[in-house]
Scaffold this motif. Structure first.
Motif, PDB file in Angstrom:
ATOM      1  N   PHE A  42     -27.804  32.110 -11.153  1.00 20.58           N
ATOM      2  CA  PHE A  42     -27.709  32.948 -12.383  1.00 20.58           C
ATOM      3  C   PHE A  42     -28.905  33.919 -12.514  1.00 20.58           C
ATOM      4  O   PHE A  42     -29.173  34.838 -13.170  1.00 20.58           O
ATOM      5  CB  PHE A  42     -27.739  32.013 -13.664  1.00 20.58           C
ATOM      6  CG  PHE A  42     -26.432  31.626 -14.080  1.00 20.58           C
ATOM      7  CD1 PHE A  42     -25.793  32.218 -15.097  1.00 20.58           C
ATOM      8  CD2 PHE A  42     -25.664  30.602 -13.522  1.00 20.58           C
ATOM      9  CE1 PHE A  42     -24.438  31.874 -15.523  1.00 20.58           C
ATOM     10  CE2 PHE A  42     -24.406  30.131 -13.647  1.00 20.58           C
ATOM     11  CZ  PHE A  42     -23.850  30.758 -14.860  1.00 20.58           C
ATOM     12  N   PRO A  74     -20.084  34.625 -15.124  1.00 17.00           N
ATOM     13  CA  PRO A  74     -19.600  33.478 -14.578  1.00 17.00           C
ATOM     14  C   PRO A  74     -18.283  33.373 -14.885  1.00 17.00           C
ATOM     15  O   PRO A  74     -17.814  33.553 -16.158  1.00 17.00           O
ATOM     16  CB  PRO A  74     -20.671  32.501 -15.260  1.00 17.00           C
ATOM     17  CG  PRO A  74     -21.117  33.026 -16.320  1.00 17.00           C
ATOM     18  CD  PRO A  74     -21.004  34.440 -16.053  1.00 17.00           C
ATOM     19  N   PHE A  88     -17.762  26.865  -9.503  1.00 22.88           N
ATOM     20  CA  PHE A  88     -17.907  28.169 -10.541  1.00 22.88           C
ATOM     21  C   PHE A  88     -17.962  29.293  -9.598  1.00 22.88           C
ATOM     22  O   PHE A  88     -18.486  29.255  -8.309  1.00 22.88           O
ATOM     23  CB  PHE A  88     -18.806  27.869 -11.636  1.00 22.88           C
ATOM     24  CG  PHE A  88     -20.180  28.028 -11.052  1.00 22.88           C
ATOM     25  CD1 PHE A  88     -20.820  29.450 -10.977  1.00 22.88           C
ATOM     26  CD2 PHE A  88     -20.790  26.976 -10.595  1.00 22.88           C
ATOM     27  CE1 PHE A  88     -22.649  29.488 -10.714  1.00 22.88           C
ATOM     28  CE2 PHE A  88     -22.390  27.154 -10.257  1.00 22.88           C
ATOM     29  CZ  PHE A  88     -22.898  28.170 -10.007  1.00 22.88           C
ATOM     30  N   THR A 147     -19.480  33.546 -10.097  1.00 24.46           N
ATOM     31  CA  THR A 147     -20.170  34.611 -10.655  1.00 24.46           C
ATOM     32  C   THR A 147     -19.616  36.018 -10.007  1.00 24.46           C
ATOM     33  O   THR A 147     -19.023  36.009  -8.931  1.00 24.46           O
ATOM     34  CB  THR A 147     -21.786  34.736 -10.430  1.00 24.46           C
ATOM     35  OG1 THR A 147     -22.086  34.815  -8.981  1.00 24.46           O
ATOM     36  CG2 THR A 147     -22.446  33.370 -10.737  1.00 24.46           C
ATOM     37  N   THR A 151     -26.940  24.464 -11.641  1.00 21.99           N
ATOM     38  CA  THR A 151     -26.065  25.414 -10.819  1.00 21.99           C
ATOM     39  C   THR A 151     -26.672  25.983  -9.822  1.00 21.99           C
ATOM     40  O   THR A 151     -27.958  26.229  -9.691  1.00 21.99           O
ATOM     41  CB  THR A 151     -25.930  26.604 -11.986  1.00 21.99           C
ATOM     42  OG1 THR A 151     -27.042  27.193 -12.570  1.00 21.99           O
ATOM     43  CG2 THR A 151     -24.812  26.338 -13.028  1.00 21.99           C
TER      44      THR A 151
END
Length: 600
Positions: A47, A73, A95, A97, A118
Motif C-alpha cells: 500500500f 485494493p 488480495f 492492488t 499486508t
C-alpha cells in the motif's frame, strides 16, 4: 471470545468482507471503524511503497486517505481456516492492488482488527518465471549460428558493466548481497554484486576458526533453495561459505569478486550513479540507476583508541580480524567485550590452552542456545514447526505480522521462562561476577538485536567456562592503558597480555557512505538500524521500523540491505520488488518516508 456459533473462520471472513467493501467504495471511516483504537497495520510495500507500521486508528485513517485511491485494493480472499487462541483470531488472506498481488495476516479481538499485515508478493505483468511460466531453456529446431547457454552466459558476463550498464549495483557480496542478487535475477533486473573478497562465502571463511551459526537451520534458508534436509542445525562457517559460493554460481549471479568499490557519486543530469571500482587491476566505472549497500548489519569495526596501544609488543586486532586460537597456546590473552564474538573467541582460546581473560564493560544478555530454540524460535523455525505446516515462508510472515511497538510484550514471557529454566547457570554466572541483563524491559535477545544490534550472547558453551572460572572475568571495568606486555584496567588492575582482541562491535552502516560518497550524504541518510525505542544505544524518536533498512532512504536511489540470514531472505523480496517497479517505470509514491534524526 468469538461467538461459538460462528467460529473464527466466519468471524475473519465477515471482517474481511466488510473491510473489502469499505475500501471498494472509498469509505475510509467505515474501514477504520473495523480496527481497535490501539491497532496496528504493518505494510510491506503493498500500500505504501515503503515499509511502515501505522500505529492507531488515526494513523491508519491518514494512510488510507493518502493511498487508497492509488492502491485500488481488490480481490480480498480468506486463505484456509482461521484459528483462535486466548480470544485472538488469526487468519491469512490474499488480495490485489492496481499493480500487484499480495498476501496478508489478520488478528481479531472482539470482532475488530488488532493487527493487520499486508505484503506485496508480485508485480502484475512482471511475475517470476516459475512453475508453469518457467522458460523452456532448449531451443528445439535448427537455427544457424545459435549460441548455447554457456556462450550466452559468457556474453552477458563480458558485456555487463562494460558495454551494457546494470540497473542495480550491490556493494557487498555476503549473504545479504547474494540473497538480493538472486531475487533480482529472477525478476530480470540486470545487477552486479561488488565484493572485495576473492570468492563468495569468504566473509564467513575468514572469520575465527570456531565460528558456527548461532541460529538454527530452519531460520537460515536462502531464497528459492532451502538447505538439504540433512544440513546441520548449526552450520560451521566454512560450510556456509561453500554453500554461498555454490548458490552464487547456480543462481547465475553477476558477482564481481576481488573488486573494490573506490568512489560513488550521483549524476543529477543522467539520474544514474557513477560507481568507480577496481577490478582485475583496472578501474571500471559502473553507472547503475540504483545503488544498494549490503554490508551486514553494521559498518566499520569499532576499535577503541586506548592510550599506549601503539607501544604494545604482543598481537592486537579487532575480532573481525582474529585468525584463530592456534598461535596462542600457553599465552596470556585479553579479550575486550562480552558479546557473541568475545565469548566464541575466549572459548576457542581456552580450548587451545591459552590463559584468557574477558573484560566485560557493561551488562550482557545470555540466552542458552537450546532454550532459545525451544522457547523463542521453535514455534516458527524448527522441525516440529515444519510438521505443523509452518515452513520458513509462513514463519517469516508470522514473525513480520507482529508490530515492533508491541513485539516486546510477546517476548517478555519467553525470557521469564528462560530465567526459570536456566536459573542455575544464571546464578553461577552472577556469582562469578558476570553482569547479566534481559534487556531494559525483560524482552531479551531479539529486541536487543533490533534496537541496538549488540549486548547479547547466544550461549553455545562459553558461559559455563565463565561461570566455572576457566575463562577469567573482569567486569564493570575498561582498559585504561595498554603497556608493552600488559594492560592496566580502570580499577588499577594490571593484566599481563600477549594478545589483545577488541571484540567491540561495529559502527552504523552509513559510515561506509562517508568514505565512498561523502560525509554529507552519510549524514543525510542518517543512522541505520534500531527502532528509536529510547533504550540504551537506540535513541528516539520512535520510528516503528528498522531505520533505513530495505526501504527508501532520504537519498533517492540509495538503499540498504542486510541483517541475519532470516532477514536477508525475507526482506530481499520486498526490496527487489521496489527496485523492479522502478526499473519498469511503475509509479511508486512513497508514503511517509522516514526522516533522519541521527548521523553516525
Amino acid at each position: 471470545m468469538t461467538d461459538p456459533t460462528t467460529g473464527p473462520t466466519r468471524a475473519a471472513a465477515t471482517w474481511l468482507a466488510d473491510f473489502a467493501a469499505a475500501l471498494a467504495r472509498g469509505d475510509v471511516d467505515a474501514a477504520v471503524s473495523l480496527f481497535e483504537a490501539d491497532s496496528y497495520w504493518r505494510d510491506l510495500v503493498a500500500f505504501t511503497w515503503n515499509i511502515r507500521t501505522q500505529e492507531g486508528a488515526g494513523a491508519i485513517r491518514a494512510m488510507l486517505q493518502a493511498r487508497l485511491a492509488d492502491a485500488q485494493p481488490t480481490a480480498f480472499a480468506l486463505e484456509g481456516e482461521a484459528t483462535e487462541a486466548d480470544g485472538v483470531v488469526d487468519a491469512w488472506f490474499s488480495f490485489e492492488t492496481r499493480v500487484a498481488r499480495g498476501r496478508g495476516h489478520l488478528r481479531l479481538r472482539g470482532g475488530k482488527a488488532w493487527t493487520l499485515l499486508t505484503t506485496m508478493t508480485e508485480l502484475k505483468g512482471f511475475e517470476e518465471k516459475t512453475g508453469e511460466n518457467r522458460i523452456k531453456g532448449a531451443e528445439h529446431g535448427v537455427h544457424k549460428g545459435r549460441k548455447n547457454w554457456l556462450e550466452k552466459r559468457r556474453d552477458e558476463e563480458a558485456a555487463l558493466g562494460y558495454t551494457e550498464q546494470p540497473e542495480v549495483v550491490i556493494i557487498g557480496g555476503g549473504q545479504g548481497g547474494i540473497a538480493l542478487g538472486a531475487r533480482l535475477r529472477r525478476l530480470g533486473v540486470p545487477t552486479i554484486i561488488v565484493e572485495r573478497n576473492a570468492k563468495p562465502g569468504d566473509s564467513w571463511r575468514k572469520r575465527y576458526k570456531s565460528l558456527c551459526l548461532h541460529d538454527p537451520v530452519w531460520y537460515d534458508h536462502l531464497p528459492y533453495m532451502p538447505f538439504p534436509d540433512d544440513w546441520p542445525v548449526f552450520a560451521p562457517k566454512d560450510k556456509i561459505g561453500d554453500w554461498l559460493e555454490m548458490y552464487t554460481k547456480i543462481m547465475e549471479l553477476n558477482y564481481w569478486s576481488s573488486t573494490n568499490a573506490k568512489k560513488a557519486r550521483f549524476d543529477e543530469a543522467t539520474q544514474r550513479w557513477e560507481v568507480t571500482v577496481e577490478r582485475e587491476g583496472r578501474q571500471v566505472v559502473l553507472r547503475p540507476k540504483q545503488l544498494v549497500f549490503a554490508l551486514g548489519v553494521s559498518g566499520y569495526p569499532n576499535v577503541p583508541k586506548i592510550a599506549g596501544a601503539g607501544n604494545f609488543k604482543g598481537d592486537q586486532h579487532h575480532s573481525s580480524q582474529h585468525p584463530g586460537p592456534e598461535a596462542y597456546a600457553g599465552k596470556k590473552c585479553v579479550v575486550l567485550g562480552s558479546n557473541n564474538s568475545a565469548h566464541d573467541i575466549c572459548a576457542a582460546l581456552w580450548e587451545h590452552g591459552a590463559d584468557v581473560t574477558m573484560i566485560q564493560r557493561s551488562s550482557t544478555h545470555i540466552a542458552p542456545s537450546q532454550s532459545l530454540m525451544e522457547l523463542a524460535l521453535g514455534g516458527l523455525y524448527s522441525e516440529q514447526a515444519v510438521k505443523n505446516g509452518i515452513d520458513h515462508h509462513k514463519g517469516d510472515l508470522i514473525f513480520a505480522s507482529v508490530p515492533y511497538k508491541i513485539m516486546h510484550t510477546f517476548h517478555i514471557p519467553v525470557y521469564e521462562e528462560m530465567k526459570k529454566r536456566d536459573a542455575d547457570l544464571y546464578a553461577r554466572l552472577e556469582k562469578a561476577g558476570f553482569l547479566l541483563d534481559f534487556g531494559v524491559d525483560g524482552s531479551g535477545l531479539f529486541m536487543k538485536y533490533l534496537r541496538r544490534g549488540s549486548g547479547y550472547y547466544i550461549d553455545v558453551g562459553a558461559s559455563e567456562l565463565v561461570a566455572n572460572g576457566s575463562i577469567h572475568l573482569k567486569s564493570g571495568v575498561n582498559i585504561e592503558r595498554v603497556n608493552e606486555r600488559s594492560v592496566t584496567l580502570t580499577d588499577g588492575t594490571e593484566l599481563p597480555a600477549d594478545l589483545l582482541v577488541y571484540a567491540t562491535g561495529y559502527g552504523s552502516m552509513n559510515g561506509w557512505l562517508a568514505d565512498l560518497i561523502s560525509p554529507e550524504i552519510a549524514d543525510k541518510v542518517g543512522k541505520c538500524w534500531g527502532l528509536g525505542s529510547g533504550t540504551p544505544k537506540d535513541p528516539g524518536p520512535w520510528e516503528g521500523e528498522l531505520r533505513n533498512m530495505w526501504k527508501p532512504t532520504q537519498v533517492e536511489n540509495l538503499w540498504f540491505h542486510g541483517g541475519n540470514l532470516h532477514q536477508s531472505r525475507h526482506y530481499s523480496q520486498f526490496l527487489a520488488l521496489q527496485l523492479k517497479a522502478r526499473m519498469e517505470g511503475i509509479d511508486t509514491p512513497v508514503y511517509e518516508r522516514a526522516p533522519s534524526y541521527h548521523t553516525r
